[in-house]
Design a protein around this motif. Sequence first.
Motif, short mmCIF file in Angstrom:
data_model
loop_
_atom_site.label_atom_id
_atom_site.label_comp_id
_atom_site.label_asym_id
_atom_site.label_seq_id
_atom_site.Cartn_x
_atom_site.Cartn_y
_atom_site.Cartn_z
N MET A 2 69.74 101.68 136.04
CA MET A 2 70.42 101.79 134.75
C MET A 2 70.86 103.23 134.49
SD MET A 2 71.28 100.00 132.13
CE MET A 2 70.20 98.67 131.65
N LYS A 5 73.92 104.20 136.57
CA LYS A 5 75.15 103.63 136.00
C LYS A 5 75.57 104.42 134.77
CE LYS A 5 77.07 99.22 134.50
NZ LYS A 5 76.75 97.90 134.04
N ALA A 6 74.55 104.71 133.96
CA ALA A 6 74.84 105.47 132.73
C ALA A 6 75.42 106.83 133.06
CB ALA A 6 73.56 105.62 131.91
N ILE A 9 79.02 106.64 134.04
CA ILE A 9 79.87 106.46 132.86
C ILE A 9 79.94 107.76 132.07
CG2 ILE A 9 80.05 105.21 130.67
CD1 ILE A 9 78.61 102.89 132.25
N LYS A 58 65.47 100.46 121.79
CA LYS A 58 66.40 100.04 122.84
C LYS A 58 66.25 98.53 122.98
CE LYS A 58 66.81 100.22 127.83
NZ LYS A 58 66.22 100.80 129.04
N GLU A 137 72.02 109.84 128.12
CA GLU A 137 71.49 108.67 128.83
C GLU A 137 70.92 107.65 127.86
OE1 GLU A 137 70.06 111.14 132.82
OE2 GLU A 137 68.56 110.01 131.68
N ALA A 140 73.76 105.81 126.16
CA ALA A 140 74.39 104.87 127.10
C ALA A 140 73.48 103.67 127.37
CB ALA A 140 74.72 105.60 128.41
N GLU A 141 72.20 103.90 127.60
CA GLU A 141 71.30 102.78 127.92
C GLU A 141 71.13 101.86 126.71
OE1 GLU A 141 67.52 104.43 129.12
OE2 GLU A 141 66.81 104.58 127.06
N LEU A 144 74.27 99.71 126.67
CA LEU A 144 74.27 98.82 127.84
C LEU A 144 73.23 97.72 127.69
CD1 LEU A 144 74.71 101.41 130.75
CD2 LEU A 144 76.38 99.69 129.99
N ALA A 145 72.17 98.00 126.97
CA ALA A 145 71.13 96.98 126.77
C ALA A 145 71.52 95.95 125.71
CB ALA A 145 69.82 97.66 126.39
N THR A 248 81.17 103.62 127.18
CA THR A 248 80.14 102.87 127.90
C THR A 248 80.26 101.38 127.60
OG1 THR A 248 78.68 104.78 127.66
CG2 THR A 248 77.66 102.72 128.34
N ALA A 249 80.49 101.07 126.33
CA ALA A 249 80.53 99.67 125.93
C ALA A 249 81.90 99.04 126.15
CB ALA A 249 80.14 99.54 124.46
#
Length: 577
Positions: A2, A5-6, A9, A58, A137, A140-141, A144-145, A248-249
């Motif tokens: 994760m 990837k973050a 991005i 998160k 991070e 972004a996480e 993404l979550a 990110t989204a």
Amino acid sequence: MMVMKALAILALSWLVGSELPASAPLPVLKRSDVVFMYQTERQTYADYGATVLAWGGKPTPQSLTEAKGLKFFGSVGMVTEFSRYHERFPQTYEQGLCRDVQGQPYKVPWLTDHQHKGVPFWWCCTRQPLFRQYLSERVAETVLAGADGVHIDDHLGTAGGISQGGCFCDKCVGEFGPYLKTLPQAERARLGIDDPANYNYCEAVRSWLAEKPGRKTQQHPLWSHWRLYQFQGAARFIEELRTLAARTAGRPVPMGANACLLWGPHLSDYRSLDLFSAEIPHHAETRRFSDDPLVAYRLADAVGRPLASTASGGDWAFIKEQNFAGLVQGWIALGYAAGHGLMAPNRQWCYTPQKGTHWYEGPKEKFAPLYQFVRRNASLFDDYQNYADLTVAFSQRTFDRNAGKVISLCDRLAAANISYRLALGGNELVDHPLAASDVRQASRLLVIEPKDFLPADQQVLATAKPAQRFESVDQALANVEPAVRVEPTGSLRVLPRVKPGSAVIHLVNWGYDATRDSVSPISHVRLKLNLPALGIAGATQAKLFAPGIEPVSLPIQEATVTVPRLSLWAILELRGR
Ligand SMILES: [Zn+2]
């Protein structure tokens, strides 16, 4: 995985970092929303009628399932996540710490009772690349979550600790040079800076302090520039995080922040925020309802953002200690009456210097019915706007210098049941040009400290053609006749709200009695209404809504309506002919 990837991005986002986020806020809250602060279980959300989670963690598959149907904001903390940051960078975390003028790290004042693996909760610097990487991070996480939006706690980052003088880390000191370079030559000459690129503010302050005992960092000749530089840096970082979240989204991501609006600098990044989900002092220790939170709600109106409020950690500690749930009920009523809302006080962070962090579990049976009342009667809340008897214009410069003065004069208006709106002029710290529409719609105008307005705002003020213009709050109090006048039968607050063809008038009983933790009901509240001013000429009936009772119709005779009994909170709905 994760994280990788973050990071990819993240790298991409820096390339497009110059794209500015839209200054118009995303429409994130309705006035009838019930906002939860922290995650809880599904049944509790349902008991309160929750629609939004403002400070969630998160997201996990389980927390998303529990909160199904709610708008989910995941929270990222700029000073509260030290243990997580330490876990992420256990070997190198010290690179990201704030430094005082002597080069030493300093603790977060309200987290001095916290440690992680024996390391105190140090304040970390939002100019340091390692800590910026950590926060980026986390943002972004969070999206993404599966979070719908991001909440930033302690959104001012390093600048939030400015009252302690810092931060004097290498980055903060190093980047001050480029700031100084942007100053006009005359200003640099006045300050005695001939080589801004190599100017070392930390050394300058240190030797200046050593010159004369008793000096304070805040008295240094460059302090106002240093302060401005720190807040501007904080605002830029929030803007970057908002852009990152959206990248990110792959969609606009609404952003909230714990912006404590009654402290002026907290508005410095409002342009990158879609809502304030913030701690506002409610002064529980006075054992009375306070008019101060209304100023925060009106400031939020002034910059066009909703405010989902909570009280301060000190307030909640006092409520817990004294068991004053009745005081909190009044805060809930005031929030919605003002067109915003207090976040459901299901589980609240309490803080005192003696006890440190502890928690208040609110009695659901006392609070949930008020929120359910709002959900059942959403149409009494959504789409209505504050009806203002008076527009109060002031500059951010005035507010930054002396917020207490503005707050106390607004409180006097509230106590006289003169409904006010705020027209805020900007300064170097808060980019908010006074809008011509702000002052043109004002039929009565009170201008505070006119000299403080920026030249462009002064020009806008000059175009105002109010029917009445006041120089002082005393003059306004003596001359403004509110559209809703209440006969003196007891202590209450009247907050009218309007939409085309309709008005709602909120009545909040202000007579809180701490010995009973409740208000004493007021009988025969007579209201004299200016129906044309409220946009409801010809109205002959009002419908009365209150928690725990069935709605009743009341006649309007000679523009007067009488409410037989006011418990804590009631709403009159009126429609024009
Ligand atoms: Zn720093």
